[in-house]
Design a protein around this motif. Sequence first.
Motif, PDB file in Angstrom:
ATOM      1  N   LEU A   1       0.697  -1.318  -0.018  1.00 31.16           N
ATOM      2  CA  LEU A   1      -0.126   0.061  -0.025  1.00 31.16           C
ATOM      3  C   LEU A   1       0.835   1.277  -0.090  1.00 31.16           C
ATOM      4  O   LEU A   1       0.521   2.038  -0.614  1.00 31.16           O
ATOM      5  N   HIS A   2       1.962   1.212   0.597  1.00 30.59           N
ATOM      6  CA  HIS A   2       2.714   2.315   0.786  1.00 30.59           C
ATOM      7  C   HIS A   2       3.346   2.582  -0.513  1.00 30.59           C
ATOM      8  O   HIS A   2       3.469   3.951  -1.125  1.00 30.59           O
ATOM      9  N   THR A   3       3.831   1.696  -1.437  1.00 31.83           N
ATOM     10  CA  THR A   3       4.336   1.794  -2.687  1.00 31.83           C
ATOM     11  C   THR A   3       3.102   2.279  -3.435  1.00 31.83           C
ATOM     12  O   THR A   3       3.568   3.323  -4.313  1.00 31.83           O
ATOM     13  N   ASP A   4       2.146   1.802  -3.538  1.00 32.46           N
ATOM     14  CA  ASP A   4       0.945   2.210  -4.402  1.00 32.46           C
ATOM     15  C   ASP A   4       0.596   3.722  -4.113  1.00 32.46           C
ATOM     16  O   ASP A   4       0.625   4.642  -5.003  1.00 32.46           O
ATOM     17  N   VAL A   5       0.729   4.174  -2.825  1.00 27.71           N
ATOM     18  CA  VAL A   5       0.464   5.403  -2.481  1.00 27.71           C
ATOM     19  C   VAL A   5       1.557   6.293  -3.077  1.00 27.71           C
ATOM     20  O   VAL A   5       0.944   7.490  -3.612  1.00 27.71           O
ATOM     21  N   ALA A   6       2.766   6.135  -2.975  1.00 26.54           N
ATOM     22  CA  ALA A   6       3.737   6.792  -3.504  1.00 26.54           C
ATOM     23  C   ALA A   6       3.747   6.932  -5.136  1.00 26.54           C
ATOM     24  O   ALA A   6       4.040   7.959  -5.733  1.00 26.54           O
ATOM     25  N   ARG A   7       3.574   6.020  -5.800  1.00 26.44           N
ATOM     26  CA  ARG A   7       3.108   5.841  -7.087  1.00 26.44           C
ATOM     27  C   ARG A   7       1.762   6.627  -7.644  1.00 26.44           C
ATOM     28  O   ARG A   7       1.978   7.487  -8.367  1.00 26.44           O
ATOM     29  N   ILE A   8       0.807   6.671  -6.633  1.00 17.88           N
ATOM     30  CA  ILE A   8      -0.319   7.745  -7.154  1.00 17.88           C
ATOM     31  C   ILE A   8       0.006   9.154  -6.716  1.00 17.88           C
ATOM     32  O   ILE A   8      -0.370   9.843  -7.524  1.00 17.88           O
TER      33      ILE A   8
END
Length: 157
Positions: A136-143
């Motif tokens: 989720l942390h990776t996804d939030v950073a990508r978004i």
Amino acid sequence: MSGMNSTDDLGGGVAGLAARTGWARHPGVRTGPRLELADRAADALCRVLGSWTWLIAASVTILAAGTMTLRHDHAVGGAARLAVALSVLAVLQVSALLRAIRRADRIAAEVALYHLDQARRAAAVAEDLRDELARLHTDVARIAAHLDIAAQPVRHR
């Protein structure tokens, strides 16, 4: 999570537990050859004297010996009969006490193993949650990166 990054940290995994029984399955309890000779002897004595076989055999033996003694010697009074009865009662009480101790030990082992299993499950759930949180942390950073790019003004040529 430091120190507990797999279920094997709590005792070798579930596969290693299947072959062992009782306290031998718990990694925090010394059993078998890891015990001192006196402890192994006490465990063996408790297993023998706390068994139904011992209880029945000792009761029958004491009753038979007492009955034979009382029949051969007609002069034996009430004190001898009382001594035989109390001997049988003492053997029954000791054997019953040892059976209760063995039962309490089995209950304690079952409870400890249940708690160990729950700790393993909790460690597995924590590991899954840690992985999910990292994803989720990776996804939030990508978004957030996409939003930054989308928010920049478009340059016209």
